[in-house]
Scaffold this motif. Structure first.
Motif, PDB file in Angstrom:
ATOM      1  N   LEU A  10      25.210  41.318  46.451  1.00  0.00           N
ATOM      2  CA  LEU A  10      26.317  41.812  45.701  1.00  0.00           C
ATOM      3  C   LEU A  10      26.059  42.642  44.560  1.00  0.00           C
ATOM      4  CD1 LEU A  10      28.926  38.957  45.652  1.00  0.00           C
ATOM      5  CD2 LEU A  10      29.291  41.191  46.766  1.00  0.00           C
ATOM      6  N   ARG A  11      25.015  42.035  43.769  1.00  0.00           N
ATOM      7  CA  ARG A  11      24.314  43.016  42.560  1.00  0.00           C
ATOM      8  C   ARG A  11      23.874  44.335  43.033  1.00  0.00           C
ATOM      9  NH1 ARG A  11      20.520  38.099  40.071  1.00  0.00           N
ATOM     10  NH2 ARG A  11      22.052  36.703  39.415  1.00  0.00           N
ATOM     11  N   ARG A  12      23.239  44.420  44.293  1.00  0.00           N
ATOM     12  CA  ARG A  12      22.815  45.663  44.753  1.00  0.00           C
ATOM     13  C   ARG A  12      24.165  46.373  45.500  1.00  0.00           C
ATOM     14  NH1 ARG A  12      18.845  47.101  42.301  1.00  0.00           N
ATOM     15  NH2 ARG A  12      18.487  48.783  43.874  1.00  0.00           N
ATOM     16  N   ASN A  13      25.291  46.100  45.182  1.00  0.00           N
ATOM     17  CA  ASN A  13      26.439  46.672  45.718  1.00  0.00           C
ATOM     18  C   ASN A  13      26.625  46.893  47.474  1.00  0.00           C
ATOM     19  OD1 ASN A  13      27.862  46.860  43.309  1.00  0.00           O
ATOM     20  ND2 ASN A  13      26.591  48.919  42.744  1.00  0.00           N
ATOM     21  N   LEU A  14      25.684  45.864  47.899  1.00  0.00           N
ATOM     22  CA  LEU A  14      25.873  45.688  49.487  1.00  0.00           C
ATOM     23  C   LEU A  14      26.898  44.830  49.971  1.00  0.00           C
ATOM     24  CD1 LEU A  14      24.338  46.966  51.994  1.00  0.00           C
ATOM     25  CD2 LEU A  14      22.865  44.923  51.768  1.00  0.00           C
ATOM     26  N   PHE A  15      28.137  45.225  50.049  1.00  0.00           N
ATOM     27  CA  PHE A  15      29.252  44.404  50.275  1.00  0.00           C
ATOM     28  C   PHE A  15      30.060  45.244  51.133  1.00  0.00           C
ATOM     29  CE2 PHE A  15      30.429  46.606  46.283  1.00  0.00           C
ATOM     30  CZ  PHE A  15      31.338  47.248  46.489  1.00  0.00           C
ATOM     31  N   GLY A  16      30.894  44.515  51.815  1.00  0.00           N
ATOM     32  CA  GLY A  16      31.966  44.936  52.758  1.00  0.00           C
ATOM     33  C   GLY A  16      33.413  44.798  52.515  1.00  0.00           C
ATOM     34  N   PHE A  17      34.435  45.342  53.102  1.00  0.00           N
ATOM     35  CA  PHE A  17      35.771  45.117  53.117  1.00  0.00           C
ATOM     36  C   PHE A  17      36.294  44.902  54.530  1.00  0.00           C
ATOM     37  CE2 PHE A  17      36.700  45.777  48.848  1.00  0.00           C
ATOM     38  CZ  PHE A  17      35.812  46.972  48.246  1.00  0.00           C
ATOM     39  N   ASP A  18      36.905  43.809  54.736  1.00  0.00           N
ATOM     40  CA  ASP A  18      37.483  43.383  56.099  1.00  0.00           C
ATOM     41  C   ASP A  18      38.383  44.170  56.474  1.00  0.00           C
ATOM     42  OD1 ASP A  18      37.795  42.173  58.533  1.00  0.00           O
ATOM     43  OD2 ASP A  18      37.624  40.222  57.770  1.00  0.00           O
ATOM     44  N   ILE A  19      38.221  45.023  57.317  1.00  0.00           N
ATOM     45  CA  ILE A  19      39.167  46.076  57.933  1.00  0.00           C
ATOM     46  C   ILE A  19      40.600  45.478  58.816  1.00  0.00           C
ATOM     47  CG2 ILE A  19      39.519  48.271  59.625  1.00  0.00           C
ATOM     48  CD1 ILE A  19      36.757  48.851  59.026  1.00  0.00           C
ATOM     49  N   ASN A  20      40.241  44.323  59.520  1.00  0.00           N
ATOM     50  CA  ASN A  20      41.000  43.656  60.179  1.00  0.00           C
ATOM     51  C   ASN A  20      42.081  42.772  59.119  1.00  0.00           C
ATOM     52  OD1 ASN A  20      40.524  44.361  62.592  1.00  0.00           O
ATOM     53  ND2 ASN A  20      39.318  42.784  63.047  1.00  0.00           N
ATOM     54  N   LYS A  21      41.734  42.853  57.864  1.00  0.00           N
ATOM     55  CA  LYS A  21      42.673  42.268  57.079  1.00  0.00           C
ATOM     56  C   LYS A  21      43.335  43.278  55.913  1.00  0.00           C
ATOM     57  CE  LYS A  21      40.315  37.911  56.710  1.00  0.00           C
ATOM     58  NZ  LYS A  21      39.315  38.476  57.776  1.00  0.00           N
ATOM     59  N   LYS A  22      43.186  44.866  56.470  1.00  0.00           N
ATOM     60  CA  LYS A  22      43.606  45.709  55.343  1.00  0.00           C
ATOM     61  C   LYS A  22      45.230  45.645  55.229  1.00  0.00           C
ATOM     62  CE  LYS A  22      43.302  50.822  54.875  1.00  0.00           C
ATOM     63  NZ  LYS A  22      42.890  52.055  55.528  1.00  0.00           N
ATOM     64  N   GLY A  23      45.507  45.873  54.038  1.00  0.00           N
ATOM     65  CA  GLY A  23      47.031  45.616  53.665  1.00  0.00           C
ATOM     66  C   GLY A  23      47.263  44.475  53.215  1.00  0.00           C
ATOM     67  N   THR A  24      46.671  43.350  53.164  1.00  0.00           N
ATOM     68  CA  THR A  24      46.833  42.166  52.694  1.00  0.00           C
ATOM     69  C   THR A  24      45.716  41.882  51.629  1.00  0.00           C
ATOM     70  OG1 THR A  24      45.230  41.043  54.488  1.00  0.00           O
ATOM     71  CG2 THR A  24      47.347  41.494  55.196  1.00  0.00           C
ATOM     72  N   PRO A  25      45.961  40.567  50.882  1.00  0.00           N
ATOM     73  CA  PRO A  25      45.292  40.271  49.786  1.00  0.00           C
ATOM     74  C   PRO A  25      43.672  40.148  50.135  1.00  0.00           C
ATOM     75  CG  PRO A  25      47.211  39.342  49.581  1.00  0.00           C
ATOM     76  CD  PRO A  25      47.105  39.700  50.904  1.00  0.00           C
ATOM     77  N   GLY A  26      43.597  39.894  51.454  1.00  0.00           N
ATOM     78  CA  GLY A  26      42.148  39.515  51.878  1.00  0.00           C
ATOM     79  C   GLY A  26      41.333  40.754  52.232  1.00  0.00           C
ATOM     80  N   GLY A  27      42.146  41.868  52.448  1.00  0.00           N
ATOM     81  CA  GLY A  27      41.553  43.178  52.822  1.00  0.00           C
ATOM     82  C   GLY A  27      40.859  43.664  51.584  1.00  0.00           C
ATOM     83  N   THR A  28      41.188  43.401  50.450  1.00  0.00           N
ATOM     84  CA  THR A  28      40.729  43.886  49.135  1.00  0.00           C
ATOM     85  C   THR A  28      39.569  43.129  48.393  1.00  0.00           C
ATOM     86  OG1 THR A  28      42.138  42.521  47.684  1.00  0.00           O
ATOM     87  CG2 THR A  28      43.027  44.556  48.528  1.00  0.00           C
ATOM     88  N   LEU A  29      39.065  41.825  49.115  1.00  0.00           N
ATOM     89  CA  LEU A  29      38.011  41.208  48.596  1.00  0.00           C
ATOM     90  C   LEU A  29      36.514  41.859  48.871  1.00  0.00           C
ATOM     91  CD1 LEU A  29      39.356  37.799  49.545  1.00  0.00           C
ATOM     92  CD2 LEU A  29      39.359  38.938  47.358  1.00  0.00           C
ATOM     93  N   ARG A  30      35.701  41.805  48.213  1.00  0.00           N
ATOM     94  CA  ARG A  30      34.254  42.393  48.459  1.00  0.00           C
ATOM     95  C   ARG A  30      33.599  41.191  49.360  1.00  0.00           C
ATOM     96  NH1 ARG A  30      30.960  43.549  43.529  1.00  0.00           N
ATOM     97  NH2 ARG A  30      31.647  41.739  42.901  1.00  0.00           N
ATOM     98  N   VAL A  31      33.216  41.318  50.391  1.00  0.00           N
ATOM     99  CA  VAL A  31      32.422  40.344  51.134  1.00  0.00           C
ATOM    100  C   VAL A  31      30.748  40.753  51.241  1.00  0.00           C
ATOM    101  CG1 VAL A  31      32.231  39.213  53.417  1.00  0.00           C
ATOM    102  CG2 VAL A  31      34.550  40.265  52.464  1.00  0.00           C
ATOM    103  N   PRO A  32      30.076  39.828  50.777  1.00  0.00           N
ATOM    104  CA  PRO A  32      28.477  40.124  50.921  1.00  0.00           C
ATOM    105  C   PRO A  32      27.906  40.534  52.256  1.00  0.00           C
ATOM    106  CG  PRO A  32      28.970  38.257  49.549  1.00  0.00           C
ATOM    107  CD  PRO A  32      30.331  38.607  50.484  1.00  0.00           C
ATOM    108  N   GLU A  33      27.354  41.711  52.402  1.00  0.00           N
ATOM    109  CA  GLU A  33      26.896  42.246  53.682  1.00  0.00           C
ATOM    110  C   GLU A  33      25.450  41.791  53.806  1.00  0.00           C
ATOM    111  OE1 GLU A  33      27.070  43.144  56.845  1.00  0.00           O
ATOM    112  OE2 GLU A  33      28.369  44.403  56.311  1.00  0.00           O
ATOM    113  N   SER A  34      24.891  41.904  55.384  1.00  0.00           N
ATOM    114  CA  SER A  34      23.568  41.788  55.552  1.00  0.00           C
ATOM    115  C   SER A  34      22.992  40.199  55.345  1.00  0.00           C
ATOM    116  CB  SER A  34      22.566  42.824  55.058  1.00  0.00           C
ATOM    117  OG  SER A  34      23.163  44.051  55.228  1.00  0.00           O
ATOM    118  N   LEU A  35      23.584  39.353  55.470  1.00  0.00           N
ATOM    119  CA  LEU A  35      23.296  37.997  55.073  1.00  0.00           C
ATOM    120  C   LEU A  35      22.447  37.197  56.411  1.00  0.00           C
ATOM    121  CD1 LEU A  35      23.149  36.279  52.769  1.00  0.00           C
ATOM    122  CD2 LEU A  35      25.160  38.148  52.765  1.00  0.00           C
TER     123      LEU A  35
END
Length: 437
Positions: free
Chosen positions: A113-138
């Motif tokens: 997250l510090r390196r801004n490597l995160f994602g947004f869940d497209i299958n939750k777009k339009g809901t509060p869950g779709g606005t959350l930053r999700v850490p990527e490449s774990l």
């Protein structure tokens, strides 16, 4: 794989690039959008998804998948004592690997997250869950812990004069190479045509060190036509090994798009591989044949344990995304154990849903049919249900066949289908034994 949105601080707009791309880009189905930017802190950045481990779910799933395996080891088959001891030592190290992975993933999440490597869940777009930053490449955490466990296990089982030591280390080198290339892909967003070559490059250490047989047993119904019972393929067999690595790696990569699907399908297949290995060990008296399947077990147990740890964070709703790092790592690991365990045919049957997904995707992958940027289902934020599109993926095909479903229920259906395919493989082997080969 992750659908990515790359941004740079020097510009006011972001360049939208996804791994779900037509032609030159990777047509995947993962429902995420990863943002890779400079490390400058943005005071208006969106909130981060809470890191929650679904431990109780993972425990139940582990009991369900591993109960047949341990029943076969301790009750059904009379396994050699020394071999059983090695398997148990490996299992203990794998359990430690599981606990370490669960501990490290939250720490690694903060770093990405510090390196801004995160994602947004497209299958939750339009809901509060779709606005959350999700850490990527774990998936990088799983790969590192797996390699450490596999290397440490050599101290307990493999001696310096072991016939398997060279191939064991060559296998680890290929897996390590593939993990590194997967992480590079996560960061640099490698074009699709280049992705096809990555597994071939990563498989080179294994192919060069492979000293096993290059022969195949001709199926009994074909012997009268071929005139041979055993055929030596020579270099063609090694070419087949390389192609198998390419298929396994990319098939996991494109059968994606739902929380938990990439890791879930891998966990199911890995469990089936363990059961198959122990069945073959219990049914044969050939020491070399036993050792080949034991070799597979030594790699699959830590692989399964670390994957379960990742699934505890990646299951719906995902707290982390696995990235190409994990899909490449998982595909290469299963290809390696199938090759060195000498059960590549069985492995391909375990991969039946992935084969079906590839066949459904082929018209779009080959350019015969237009390939959209995303090949994901349509999400309705009002109902929370997914609707299948006309894109050629198993995810969309299942939705068109069964109707609208939530993301979690759809993922469960696909994983049950994966488990059924593995069970059918065991049934086929049982009924064809003695007739086919």
């Amino acid at each position: 794989m992750a659908a990515r949105k790359r941004a740079q601080t020097a510009t006011a707009t972001a360049t939208a690039t996804e791994q779900e791309k037509p032609k030159s880009q990777d047509p995947t189905t993962t429902a995420t959008t990863t943002k890779t930017a400079s490390t400058t802190t943005n005071s208006n950045e969106p909130p981060t998804a809470p890191l929650k481990s679904k431990t109780s779910f993972i425990l139940k799933l582990s009991l369900l998948l591993l109960a047949p395996y341990f029943y076969l080891i301790f009750h059904h088959y009379n396994i050699d004592r020394d071999l059983k001891k090695s398997i148990l030592i490996n299992a203990v190290l794998s359990l430690i690997g599981f606990l370490v992975t669960v501990k490290i993933i939250p720490i690694a999440s903060r770093y990405v997250l510090r390196r801004n490597l995160f994602g947004f869940d497209i299958n939750k777009k339009g809901t509060p869950g779709g606005t959350l930053r999700v850490p990527e490449s774990l998936g990088i955490v799983v790969g590192i812990v797996f390699l450490v466990v596999a290397i440490l296990f050599q101290y307990f089982n493999l001696t310096s004069d072991s016939n398997w030591l060279v191939e064991y280390n060559a296998a680890l080198a290929s897996i390590c190479f593939m993990t590194l290339l997967g992480f590079v892909d996560d960061v640099l967003d490698v074009p699709w045509r280049v992705k096809l070559l990555l597994p071939s490059v990563a498989a080179l250490p294994l192919l060069m060190a492979y000293a096993g047989h290059t022969t195949i047993i001709i199926p009994k119904p074909l012997i009268p036509y071929v005139g041979l019972e055993i055929l030596d393929l020579g270099w063609i067999y090694k070419l087949y090994m390389g192609l198998l690595a390419v298929f396994c790696t990319n098939s996991i990569n494109i059968h994606a798009g739902l929380n938990g699907l990439e890791v879930g399908q891998t966990v199911v297949i890995a469990s089936a591989i363990l059961i198959h290995n122990i069945m073959q060990i219990g049914a044969t008296t050939d020491p070399e044949y036993k050792q080949a399947h034991a070799f597979s077990i030594y790699l699959v147990q830590p692989f399964l344990a670390t994957s379960l740890a990742l699934l505890s964070f990646n299951w719906f709703p995902s707290s982390v995304f696995v990235g190409d790092t994990y899909t490449y790592f998982a595909g290469m690991t299963m290809a390696v154990v199938g090759i060195l365990g000498h059960f590549s045919e069985t492995l391909l049957v375990f991969f039946a849903p992935q084969v079906l997904n590839f066949l459904l995707s082929l018209p779009q992958l080959s350019g015969l049919v237009p390939c959209p940027r995303h090949r994901l289902p349509r999400f309705d934020p009002k109902t929370g249900l997914l609707t299948g599109t006309n894109d050629g993926t198993l995810v969309n095909f299942t939705l068109r066949l069964l109707g609208r479903k939530s993301e979690k229920s759809l993922c469960i259906v696909l994983l049950v289908f994966q488990a059924i395919a593995c069970c059918l493989c065991f049934a086929l082997r049982y009924f064809l034994t003695g007739w086919y080969k």
